[in-house]
Design a protein around this motif. Sequence first.
Motif, mmCIF file in Angstrom:
data_model
loop_
_atom_site.group_PDB
_atom_site.id
_atom_site.type_symbol
_atom_site.label_atom_id
_atom_site.label_comp_id
_atom_site.label_asym_id
_atom_site.label_seq_id
_atom_site.Cartn_x
_atom_site.Cartn_y
_atom_site.Cartn_z
ATOM 1 N N GLY A 60 -7.455 8.615 8.154
ATOM 2 C CA GLY A 60 -8.154 7.352 8.282
ATOM 3 C C GLY A 60 -7.177 6.215 8.478
ATOM 4 N N ALA A 61 -7.702 5.035 8.715
ATOM 5 C CA ALA A 61 -6.887 3.847 8.922
ATOM 6 C C ALA A 61 -7.357 2.768 7.968
ATOM 7 C CB ALA A 61 -7.008 3.372 10.362
ATOM 8 N N ALA A 62 -6.423 2.033 7.404
ATOM 9 C CA ALA A 62 -6.790 0.991 6.454
ATOM 10 C C ALA A 62 -5.757 -0.121 6.468
ATOM 11 C CB ALA A 62 -6.906 1.562 5.043
ATOM 12 N N SER A 63 -6.240 -1.358 6.437
ATOM 13 C CA SER A 63 -5.394 -2.527 6.254
ATOM 14 C C SER A 63 -5.888 -3.271 5.027
ATOM 15 C CB SER A 63 -5.450 -3.451 7.477
ATOM 16 O OG SER A 63 -4.849 -2.855 8.596
ATOM 17 N N GLY A 64 -4.964 -3.798 4.248
ATOM 18 C CA GLY A 64 -5.374 -4.528 3.054
ATOM 19 C C GLY A 64 -4.193 -5.191 2.373
ATOM 20 N N GLN A 65 -4.511 -5.932 1.314
ATOM 21 C CA GLN A 65 -3.490 -6.613 0.530
ATOM 22 C C GLN A 65 -3.009 -5.702 -0.594
ATOM 23 O OE1 GLN A 65 -6.278 -10.199 0.269
ATOM 24 N NE2 GLN A 65 -4.264 -11.180 0.077
ATOM 25 N N ILE A 66 -1.715 -5.728 -0.828
ATOM 26 C CA ILE A 66 -1.109 -4.871 -1.843
ATOM 27 C C ILE A 66 -1.591 -5.277 -3.239
ATOM 28 C CG2 ILE A 66 1.066 -4.204 -2.946
ATOM 29 C CD1 ILE A 66 2.432 -4.722 -0.240
ATOM 30 N N VAL A 67 -2.038 -4.303 -4.013
ATOM 31 C CA VAL A 67 -2.363 -4.488 -5.428
ATOM 32 C C VAL A 67 -1.773 -3.295 -6.172
ATOM 33 C CG1 VAL A 67 -4.185 -4.693 -7.156
ATOM 34 C CG2 VAL A 67 -4.482 -5.748 -4.927
ATOM 35 N N VAL B 148 -8.137 -4.328 -0.195
ATOM 36 C CA VAL B 148 -6.921 -4.044 -0.957
ATOM 37 C C VAL B 148 -6.384 -2.648 -0.643
ATOM 38 C CG1 VAL B 148 -7.580 -5.582 -2.836
ATOM 39 C CG2 VAL B 148 -8.166 -3.161 -2.994
ATOM 40 N N ILE B 149 -5.066 -2.531 -0.731
ATOM 41 C CA ILE B 149 -4.378 -1.245 -0.701
ATOM 42 C C ILE B 149 -3.775 -1.049 -2.080
ATOM 43 C CG2 ILE B 149 -2.533 0.136 0.310
ATOM 44 C CD1 ILE B 149 -4.703 -0.420 2.324
#
Length: 908
Positions: A437-444, A460-461
């Motif tokens: 899969g593909a995912a973009s997000g902000q680091i947490v 979020v990632i």
Amino acid sequence: MNASSKFVYLFGSGRTEGSADMKNLLGGKGANLAEMCRLGIAVPSGFTISTEACTEFTQRGRTPVLALIEAQVLHGVAFVEAEMGRKFGDATNPLLLSVRSGARASMPGMMDTILNLGLNDQAVLGLAAKANNERFAWDSYRRFIQMYGDVVMNLKPSSKEEHDPFEVIIDMLKEKRGVQLDTDLDASDLKELVQRFKSLIRARTGHDFPTDPWEQLWGAIWAVFESWNNERAKIYRELNDIPQSWGTAVNVQAMVFGNLGDHSATGVAFSRDAGTGEDLFNGEFLVNAQGEDVVAGVRTPQQVSLLGSRRWAELAQVAEAERARSFPSLEELMPDIYTQLLHFETTLENHFKDMQDIEFTIQEGKLWMLQTRNGKRTGAAMVRIAMEMLQQGMIDEKTALQRVSPDRLNELLHPIFDPKALASAVPIARGLPASPGAASGQIVFFADEAEAWAKKGKAVILVRQETSPEDLRGMSVAKGILTARGGMTSHAAVVARGMGKCCVSGAGAVHVDMKARTMTIGGMDYAEGDWISLNGSTGEVFEGKITTKNAELSGDFGRLMALSDRYKRLEVRTNADTPEEARMAHSFGATGIGLCRTEHMFFEGERIVAVREMILADDESGRRKALAKLLPIQRGDFEGLFAAMSGLPVTIRLLDPPLHEFVPQDDASQRVMAADMHVSLGKIKMRVDELHEFNPMMGHRGCRLGISYPEITEMQARAIFEAGLNMRAKGIDVKAEIMVPLVGTAREFNLQAAVIRRVADAVFAERGEVLPYLLGTMIETPRAALVADSIGKVAEFFSFGTNDLTQMTLGFSRDDAAKFLPDYLKNGVYEQDPFRSIDQTGVGMLVQMAVQKGRSVRPGIEVGVCGEHGGDPASVAFFHRAGLDYVSCSPYRVPIARLAAAQAAIGV
């Protein structure tokens, strides 16, 4: 139940009392251990304490359950002693046990495990002498104390920032010794750890570590029962719709050891690729390791097969020579064991006729099988495995349909990275492609904060050194998961695949500092809140956001859909308000539009101005002037829908929401509206006040608006008929269905029907041609369901609006129910959220009644459902049984509903 009831079931080479079809009683693990024994596969002997004992424990507590099972457990231990030739509690030839949970549904990592149970200061010496390996014995002892201290004595970190207190002691000793790995610690170091662990337990819990093996065993049994209700298990059950009432079994089994030296190992393997579904035996193992080492992500595991090892080397960018030297596969390292393991794997897959997830231990050159279960897999793998097993003749068509969970198709339908955007993106790190899969997000960095950020609508990632079961809730809301440690069978990988989440694991270049809330890659720091992107199909990590595109559906997916259509009886339409949505749904197999919400069209661009002019108008003349501006816009909208569906039915619902939704409620927005429309602020405020309702969802809306303002109905009807005739003039077949919302009486319907038919006659006379159409209604009030026979005499079709029908029947506001529904679900008032899955015994009874009443007066009446329940698999099964003709759902849920309809038809 009483003490004569059977709660303990034996399994071993000499006697086996369970089988694979006893999962409800023995749990999946216990039932499959027994089945492997029946197949002649080498399994360490043991016994299973049934799920019924867990239910008794939950309801009655320890003392009553002890009276029920004590004698049977004593008998079970005696059986294992006889089978394995060792004595539990003996100082010279000790039998050590593992104690593991095992629910009827697989819950990987959710409950607790204890290994090496039975060790104390005397037994460890006997174990060392028996194995002629002092280091192994003390390593086993410190592992046991660490697990038991955590699971049974509840010695855990006091806060999320605190490290595991046992691991802190280990790290301090390694630093003192100047070594990097646990395996670098010698026997004397491990003896020191044992003493320090005991002191830690005494200091933190106020109790000494128990030395009596029987006290240890009972403590472990109770802890496993209690783990059924730990927080992570509850969350997992909630996410996977597993009933709380099931309980867990307890599996007590003789220990075999993968940490006895270089001729011993432990591992996990899959009979097919869990990520892609490829028919490839694969897995991971560690030499001189035990139990949880492979999945814990602390050491980089080696690959089971040579082909898998080469693929791993390619992904990890390791040269072939380095791979062969440092990370040889089991096939290369222990070829005879590999051949035996491959035989067991083939036997198990052929027997269970499904992809198997197996655990094994090699003790000094002897292979032992510790577990087999149907493996967790991605949605894409689920589809491929089902269709390939069908082609291979392993399963039939109905079984292939049953093998795919409808909701998991979601993973195949959502966007992937746009190849054009990806072409210019340079990876900043690489790991293992643990879950596609593909995912973009902000680091947490912390699971609870991931949950909090997600609630605020942030993508979020979740970034961790390695995940643990405590991270489950954060993993469930994250767009993707990145771990610095771990392999393809680590906790992060297995759980992410089960959730359908994108995951990259074992990215060794990523250095995570939890206290500083940063990750460092190649000297570059990334802080909490920075954007990154993950490609779970390749294991690549990118800086920033990467655009996505719609997924391309595989041939296996198309074959599954064709197979679904062959068996299903229910048609599947879509809820679509724009031509783009309609085209997308059509590409997913929708056989029409079951709900077009015309009010959604009113909010776009300049349309809202005309709508507000109508609302502000002082009389019918003013309203008709504003509606004349909307007519060509609505006509164009309907033309687009008819063109997109090209001969398939299009059901158009007339204006439904109350008018207050089209005007701003706050002062600032009202001022802007006044300026835009060149009217006084006072006039706008007065009209907003006039439109105010205490309960607008049960107020002046739906057919009530059309009865008060028939000119609205006239405009929409004219737009529909003119659009239909225009499209037919272009050679497009049009099947129009006009739906009157919120009726409760036949008279309400007749008043609106008269307006629509009058407009139809006028348009047909103007154009000199007729457009066939159906005129029906939404059944969304309890009264409409109760008097459906009288409505059915005049309406040509029914469509259940189950969103409103649910809230009106239950007396729940769907906008406010979230305040108390979690408590209702927790306390078993409802098993499912009734707005997600239909309340079959309440709302469902109204649906069944309305179908029967409608068909009693109009046998051929078309009946469908267009509420959100139309895309819920359990609800689809109910609608099939209720005799509906179709369900309608959002475009992305069309394939889900098609498969669910097929499963309903074959009786899943």
